[in-house]
Design a protein around this motif. Structure first.
Motif, mmCIF file in Angstrom:
data_model
loop_
_atom_site.group_PDB
_atom_site.id
_atom_site.type_symbol
_atom_site.label_atom_id
_atom_site.label_comp_id
_atom_site.label_asym_id
_atom_site.label_seq_id
_atom_site.Cartn_x
_atom_site.Cartn_y
_atom_site.Cartn_z
ATOM 1 N N ALA A 1 -21.678 -22.773 -4.118
ATOM 2 C CA ALA A 1 -22.315 -21.473 -3.894
ATOM 3 C C ALA A 1 -23.337 -21.546 -2.760
ATOM 4 C CB ALA A 1 -22.987 -21.000 -5.180
ATOM 5 N N GLU A 2 -24.066 -22.656 -2.646
ATOM 6 C CA GLU A 2 -25.030 -22.797 -1.566
ATOM 7 C C GLU A 2 -24.337 -22.905 -0.210
ATOM 8 O OE1 GLU A 2 -28.467 -25.113 -4.180
ATOM 9 O OE2 GLU A 2 -27.189 -26.229 -2.809
ATOM 10 N N ILE A 3 -23.240 -23.652 -0.157
ATOM 11 C CA ILE A 3 -22.471 -23.728 1.095
ATOM 12 C C ILE A 3 -21.924 -22.356 1.462
ATOM 13 C CG2 ILE A 3 -20.417 -24.740 2.157
ATOM 14 C CD1 ILE A 3 -22.639 -26.717 1.965
ATOM 15 N N ALA A 4 -21.425 -21.639 0.454
ATOM 16 C CA ALA A 4 -20.877 -20.302 0.724
ATOM 17 C C ALA A 4 -21.953 -19.355 1.244
ATOM 18 C CB ALA A 4 -20.249 -19.739 -0.549
ATOM 19 N N ALA A 5 -23.180 -19.469 0.708
ATOM 20 C CA ALA A 5 -24.256 -18.595 1.182
ATOM 21 C C ALA A 5 -24.648 -18.917 2.615
ATOM 22 C CB ALA A 5 -25.470 -18.736 0.263
ATOM 23 N N LYS A 6 -24.603 -20.188 2.998
ATOM 24 C CA LYS A 6 -24.965 -20.549 4.362
ATOM 25 C C LYS A 6 -23.894 -20.144 5.368
ATOM 26 C CE LYS A 6 -27.967 -24.425 3.133
ATOM 27 N NZ LYS A 6 -28.264 -25.862 3.327
ATOM 28 N N VAL A 7 -22.639 -20.218 4.968
ATOM 29 C CA VAL A 7 -21.548 -19.864 5.887
ATOM 30 C C VAL A 7 -21.288 -18.362 5.881
ATOM 31 C CG1 VAL A 7 -19.136 -20.339 6.470
ATOM 32 C CG2 VAL A 7 -20.562 -22.157 5.582
ATOM 33 N N GLY A 8 -21.590 -17.698 4.745
ATOM 34 C CA GLY A 8 -21.350 -16.267 4.655
ATOM 35 C C GLY A 8 -20.013 -15.918 4.048
ATOM 36 N N VAL A 9 -19.548 -16.741 3.095
ATOM 37 C CA VAL A 9 -18.282 -16.473 2.428
ATOM 38 C C VAL A 9 -18.525 -16.567 0.922
ATOM 39 C CG1 VAL A 9 -16.859 -17.299 4.344
ATOM 40 C CG2 VAL A 9 -17.631 -18.914 2.614
ATOM 41 N N SER A 10 -17.461 -16.397 0.154
ATOM 42 C CA SER A 10 -17.570 -16.497 -1.295
ATOM 43 C C SER A 10 -17.387 -17.940 -1.747
ATOM 44 C CB SER A 10 -16.517 -15.602 -1.972
ATOM 45 O OG SER A 10 -15.212 -16.028 -1.622
ATOM 46 N N ARG A 11 -17.749 -18.176 -2.995
ATOM 47 C CA ARG A 11 -17.624 -19.524 -3.547
ATOM 48 C C ARG A 11 -16.157 -19.933 -3.665
ATOM 49 N NH1 ARG A 11 -19.831 -21.437 -9.538
ATOM 50 N NH2 ARG A 11 -19.140 -23.609 -9.389
ATOM 51 N N GLU A 12 -15.281 -18.983 -4.016
ATOM 52 C CA GLU A 12 -13.860 -19.311 -4.121
ATOM 53 C C GLU A 12 -13.289 -19.723 -2.770
ATOM 54 O OE1 GLU A 12 -15.342 -16.759 -5.401
ATOM 55 O OE2 GLU A 12 -15.151 -17.175 -7.560
ATOM 56 N N THR A 13 -13.805 -19.142 -1.682
ATOM 57 C CA THR A 13 -13.319 -19.528 -0.352
ATOM 58 C C THR A 13 -13.702 -20.972 -0.038
ATOM 59 O OG1 THR A 13 -13.544 -17.237 0.379
ATOM 60 C CG2 THR A 13 -13.366 -18.916 2.084
ATOM 61 N N VAL A 14 -14.936 -21.358 -0.356
ATOM 62 C CA VAL A 14 -15.358 -22.748 -0.129
ATOM 63 C C VAL A 14 -14.546 -23.700 -0.985
ATOM 64 C CG1 VAL A 14 -17.302 -24.335 -0.276
ATOM 65 C CG2 VAL A 14 -17.666 -22.014 0.539
ATOM 66 N N ARG A 15 -14.245 -23.298 -2.214
ATOM 67 C CA ARG A 15 -13.422 -24.148 -3.078
ATOM 68 C C ARG A 15 -12.022 -24.324 -2.486
ATOM 69 N NH1 ARG A 15 -13.123 -22.356 -9.200
ATOM 70 N NH2 ARG A 15 -15.370 -22.719 -8.902
ATOM 71 N N SER A 16 -11.472 -23.272 -1.916
ATOM 72 C CA SER A 16 -10.153 -23.387 -1.279
ATOM 73 C C SER A 16 -10.218 -24.280 -0.049
ATOM 74 C CB SER A 16 -9.632 -21.995 -0.901
ATOM 75 O OG SER A 16 -9.515 -21.171 -2.032
#
Length: 438
Positions: free
Chosen positions: A40-55
């Motif tokens: 979730a922290e990576i997603a907030a820094k990149v500007g995407v959702s948590r599911e996108t970072v997981r993918s």
């Protein structure tokens, strides 16, 4: 005479450097776990959702455009910070190297630990200390919880065995089948024992490792270039072994026969009482010998969550079996002794390759047959479907002004009674026509 100002020179723009290259999915997970960041922290820094970072971290999708550049820059920044801080150590199997202070035992630094992956597979140890989980296949030794990467083969093995011998020439590159057989022969025995500790079932452990190597052979171009093929196969075996669908199989409804020794039986019961996530974390860290960031990356969890799981698992084991927490290496050695006491059969590399190819052919033919069925059903539908529009028939309605139809109508109730009386009273003969006088 005034001089006109010189025309400004047009400066040639310098070529701008592009975004840093994007590391592979496994390295993305490792960098995030080493930095103690959640998805979730990576997603907030990149500007995407948590599911996108997981993918992105699982390799199911790849970022593009500005998101790819932002994600690559963030990972490069994390890698630089870890390099400068000295956190990217190549030493894997220390007891408290990457643990937070809460995980240190007795408030001091624990002694160095012999890696189970090396000690239990017969490979040279980094220290001459004697461990209860030695790689010899004698009475006190077990043959391994963790496997190691494939060693030299052919001319390289002969050169390693006899350093005085002169090399006969450049060694021929191994074929994909030879490289896979070397990896399977080296890692399969340890992975079978690991999976047995994870599930407590011998048949399921052997089946899980065989399925994992079959999947590795199907994706061999990807596995062959991986930095740690053993971790790739281990993760696949663990995921298959821990699938909740196995509880629906009739063959796995009955528990396996427990170990013969009472101590082994009690220790295995304690392991099976742990939640699956804690059991896997304990096995990877205390059994296989991974450090905390690598354990977090392989279990797809953050480093603090992995540390908490490890703490809770150790507390539960120490509560039920106090003798296992007497020394820092007691749990490590006990895992090796338990898995070494079981006679587990590793899969045969040739059989694994054959089974993988047969499975791939079966599913390919099944997909072709299913596609042909869909095409046939579609063609039949097109053949039998109407080709023009047929308007529906309008419902009927009453029409006024039409005279009623003339003619004899239906008999009334009285007419029916008279008709029945005449039919019963008048017999056949002349009496029917000539009435009798009375």
């Amino acid at each position: 005479m005034t001089q006109s100002p010189a025309a400004p020179k047009r400066s040639t723009p310098l070529p701008q450097a592009g975004p840093p290259p994007l590391p592979p999915p496994k390295e993305r997970r490792r960098l995030r776990a080493a930095k103690s960041l959640s998805q979730a922290e990576i997603a907030a820094k990149v500007g995407v959702s948590r599911e996108t970072v997981r993918s992105w971290e699982s390799g199911r999708s790849t970022p593009r455009g500005r998101r790819r550049a932002a994600y690559a820059e963030l990972l490069a920044e994390i890698a630089n910070e870890l390099t400068l801080a000295g956190k990217r150590s190549t030493r894997r199997n220390s007891w408290t190297e990457d643990l937070p202070p809460a995980l240190d035992t007795k408030g001091g630094k624990s002694p160095a630990r012999i890696p189970v992956g090396a000690a239990m597979n017969g490979h040279p140890r980094p220290e001459p200390a004697v461990s209860a989980v030695s790689g010899a296949s004698g009475a006190s030794g077990a043959s391994g919880v963790a496997g190691v990467a494939a060693g030299p083969t052919g001319a390289a093995a002969a050169q390693a065995a006899d350093p005085q011998a002169e090399p006969s020439g450049p060694a021929a590159p191994a074929t994909p089948a030879e490289a896979f057989d070397a990896l399977c022969s080296t890692c399969a025995p340890g992975l079978v024992r690991q999976t047995y500790l994870l599930t407590g079932r011998r048949t399921l452990a052997q089946e899980s490792v065989e399925r994992a190597f079959q999947l590795a052979w199907q994706r061999w171009p990807e596995v062959a270039v991986d930095r740690d093929p053993e971790s790739w196969v281990r993760a696949a075996a663990y995921e298959y072994a821990m699938s909740p669908w196995h509880r629906l199989r009739p063959a796995l409804r009955q528990p396996d026969a427990p170990p013969a020794a009472p101590d082994d039986r009690a220790f295995l019961d304690v392991l099976m009482s742990l939640p699956p996530a804690q059991r896997r974390t304990l096995l990877l860290y205390d059994g296989v010998g991974l450090d905390l960031p690598e354990t977090a990356a392989e279990t797809e969890a953050s480093t603090p969550a992995t540390a908490n799981r490890l703490l809770h698992a150790r507390e539960l084991v120490a509560k039920k079996l106090p003798e296992q927490a007497a020394t820092p290496d007691a749990l490590h050695q006990r895992l090796g002794e338990l898995c070494g006491a079981e006679k587990l059969r590793p899969p045969n590399p040739g059989r694994v390759r054959t089974g993988s190819e047969q499975r791939a052919r079966f599913w390919t033919r099944a997909a072709i047959a299913f596609t042909a069925l869909i095409v046939g059903a579609t063609a039949l539908t097109l053949r039998t479907a109407p080709t023009h529009y047929e308007p529906p028939r309008a419902p009927g309605k009453a029409i006024s002004g039409v005279p009623p139809r003339m003619g004899p109508g239906s008999l009334t109730y009285q007419d029916q009674i008279l008709h029945k009386k005449l039919s019963d009273a008048l017999p056949n003969g002349p009496e029917r026509l000539t009435p009798l006088a009375r």
